[in-house]
Design an enzyme around this catalytic site. Structure first.
Site, PDB file in Angstrom:
ATOM      1  N   ASN A  58      95.926 -40.685 -17.121  1.00 10.75           N
ATOM      2  CA  ASN A  58      97.381 -40.582 -17.262  1.00 10.75           C
ATOM      3  C   ASN A  58      97.831 -40.331 -18.711  1.00 10.75           C
ATOM      4  O   ASN A  58      98.988 -39.967 -18.941  1.00 10.75           O
ATOM      5  CB  ASN A  58      98.084 -41.827 -16.699  1.00 10.75           C
ATOM      6  N   ASP A 108     101.438 -45.232  -6.356  1.00  8.52           N
ATOM      7  CA  ASP A 108     101.697 -43.801  -6.609  1.00  8.52           C
ATOM      8  C   ASP A 108     102.989 -43.324  -5.933  1.00  8.52           C
ATOM      9  O   ASP A 108     103.369 -43.847  -4.893  1.00  8.52           O
ATOM     10  CB  ASP A 108     100.498 -42.980  -6.102  1.00  8.52           C
TER      11      ASP A 108
HETATM   12  C1  IPE Z   1      96.773 -42.601  -9.876  1.00 11.89           C
HETATM   13  O1  IPE Z   1      97.895 -41.830  -9.676  1.00 11.89           O
HETATM   14  C2  IPE Z   1      97.023 -43.562 -10.983  1.00 11.89           C
HETATM   15  C3  IPE Z   1      98.077 -44.512 -10.739  1.00 11.89           C
HETATM   16  C4  IPE Z   1      98.802 -44.664  -9.665  1.00 11.89           C
HETATM   17  C5  IPE Z   1      98.323 -45.378 -11.815  1.00 11.89           C
HETATM   18  P1  IPE Z   1      98.017 -40.367 -10.286  1.00 11.89           P
HETATM   19  O2  IPE Z   1      99.341 -39.867  -9.852  1.00 11.89           O
HETATM   20  O3  IPE Z   1      97.729 -40.379 -11.734  1.00 11.89           O
HETATM   21  O4  IPE Z   1      96.824 -39.630  -9.546  1.00 11.89           O
HETATM   22  P2  IPE Z   1      96.568 -38.085  -9.274  1.00 11.89           P
HETATM   23  O5  IPE Z   1      96.733 -37.378 -10.575  1.00 11.89           O
HETATM   24  O6  IPE Z   1      97.569 -37.651  -8.264  1.00 11.89           O
HETATM   25  O7  IPE Z   1      95.175 -38.048  -8.735  1.00 11.89           O
HETATM   26  C1  IPE Z   2     102.512 -43.479 -10.230  1.00 11.19           C
HETATM   27  O1  IPE Z   2     103.516 -42.590  -9.914  1.00 11.19           O
HETATM   28  C2  IPE Z   2     102.719 -44.115 -11.585  1.00 11.19           C
HETATM   29  C3  IPE Z   2     101.752 -43.692 -12.603  1.00 11.19           C
HETATM   30  C4  IPE Z   2     100.730 -42.936 -12.425  1.00 11.19           C
HETATM   31  C5  IPE Z   2     102.005 -44.185 -13.936  1.00 11.19           C
HETATM   32  P1  IPE Z   2     103.469 -41.088 -10.395  1.00 11.19           P
HETATM   33  O2  IPE Z   2     104.129 -40.971 -11.713  1.00 11.19           O
HETATM   34  O3  IPE Z   2     102.077 -40.566 -10.343  1.00 11.19           O
HETATM   35  O4  IPE Z   2     104.358 -40.403  -9.285  1.00 11.19           O
HETATM   36  P2  IPE Z   2     104.122 -38.969  -8.668  1.00 11.19           P
HETATM   37  O5  IPE Z   2     102.739 -38.950  -8.103  1.00 11.19           O
HETATM   38  O6  IPE Z   2     104.299 -37.974  -9.763  1.00 11.19           O
HETATM   39  O7  IPE Z   2     105.179 -38.875  -7.611  1.00 11.19           O
HETATM   40 MG    MG Z   3     101.017 -39.639  -8.882  1.00  9.57          MG
END
Ligand code: IPE
Ligand code: IPE
Ligand code: MG
Length: 247
Positions: free
Chosen positions: A76, A28
């Site tokens: 997602n 993340d």
């Molecule tokens: C969790 O991250 C899923 C992945 C890292 C693939 P998200 O960024 O989607 O999670 P939330 O929305 O902050 O809980």
């Molecule tokens: C994790 O990084 C990757 C996926 C969930 C695909 P994020 O895209 O959630 O990054 P932040 O949380 O917005 O910084």
């Molecule tokens: Mg994220």
């Protein structure tokens, strides 16, 4: 081989003798990494994908056996269409060049329902799983279109089928029966979950398999995450007192 300026042997002495059997990593913080640099979010995902490869190589070097990486959750899909499309393209491009998996003799298994992906991506995923299925030195689960609740619901569906067919009696259903229907069937539960980016939640990652996991949170954003950060998590884990309900 030198890792972060240290020899592999030197680095290994820093680590506990007994390593976690299964480490789960929630990748993340890609979006915030990009934003901090005034870059578009997809650049964060591209950088995050590079970190994924670096960390796998590091885990192989230090001798971890089972790893699960959360790349794309069932939730997602709620992201803007162009971000989702960009991620799907990144997955495809990434899976089109897997020579490094062969170099590391690593088996890659996908967790999550492949049916939601395009046929082209789905076939590529199957091709990659097939290409490295005989490696057993390290097993990497990549969670894409994965949700812990979906994983459990799937297992329940399989159990219901068996009950319907008369192969299984409801009173014979145990925790093991449920575990046997999960994507991780036959592999150990997660011992350590690492979540970078400062969020203190599981976000539907391996909720069954993490029932007794230890958690390690860090503010570092995933693209900046290094082997040293992974070692720090393992050292921290080794100092936990895991009681599993005992005293
Ligand atoms: C969790 O991250 C899923 C992945 C890292 C693939 P998200 O960024 O989607 O999670 P939330 O929305 O902050 O809980
Ligand atoms: C994790 O990084 C990757 C996926 C969930 C695909 P994020 O895209 O959630 O990054 P932040 O949380 O917005 O910084
Ligand atoms: Mg994220």
């Amino acid at each position: 081989m030198a890792i972060f300026g240290k020899k592999k042997e030197e680095l290994l002495t820093e680590l506990p003798e007994v390593l976690p059997q299964h480490v789960g990593i929630i990748m993340d913080g890609n979006g915030r990494w990009a934003k901090k640099r005034g870059l578009p979010r997809p650049m964060g995902h591209i950088e995050g994908a590079k970190t994924f490869k670096k960390i796998i190589r590091h885990c192989k070097d230090i001798g971890l056996k089972h790893l699960s990486f959360y790349a794309f959750s069932t939730e997602n899909w709620n992201r803007p269409e162009d971000e989702v499309a960009g991620l799907m393209k990144l997955f495809y491009d990434y899976l089109s060049d897997i020579h490094w998996l062969h170099e590391e003799k690593t088996r890659l298994i996908f967790m999550g329902d492949k049916a939601r992906f395009s046929e082209k991506l789905r076939n590529k995923m199957i091709e990659v799983e097939e290409a490295c299925k005989d490696y057993d030195e390290m097993i990497v689960f990549l969670a894409v279109n994965y949700g812990g609740r979906d994983d459990i619901a799937n297992s329940c569906r399989k159990i219901a089928e068996r009950v319907k067919n008369g192969e299984l009696q409801p009173e014979d259903i145990t925790e093991q029966t449920v575990a046997d229907g999960l994507y991780t069937a036959g592999f150990p539960d997660v011992d350590l979950v690492i979540r970078p980016s400062g969020e203190l939640r599981l976000s539907n990652f391996l909720i069954w398999q993490c029932a007794y996991a230890e958690y390690y949170f860090t503010d570092i954003l995933w693209p900046d995450f290094t082997g040293k950060d992974l070692n720090d998590a393992i050292i921290d884990y080794a100092n936990r007192n895991r009681r599993f309900g005992g005293v």
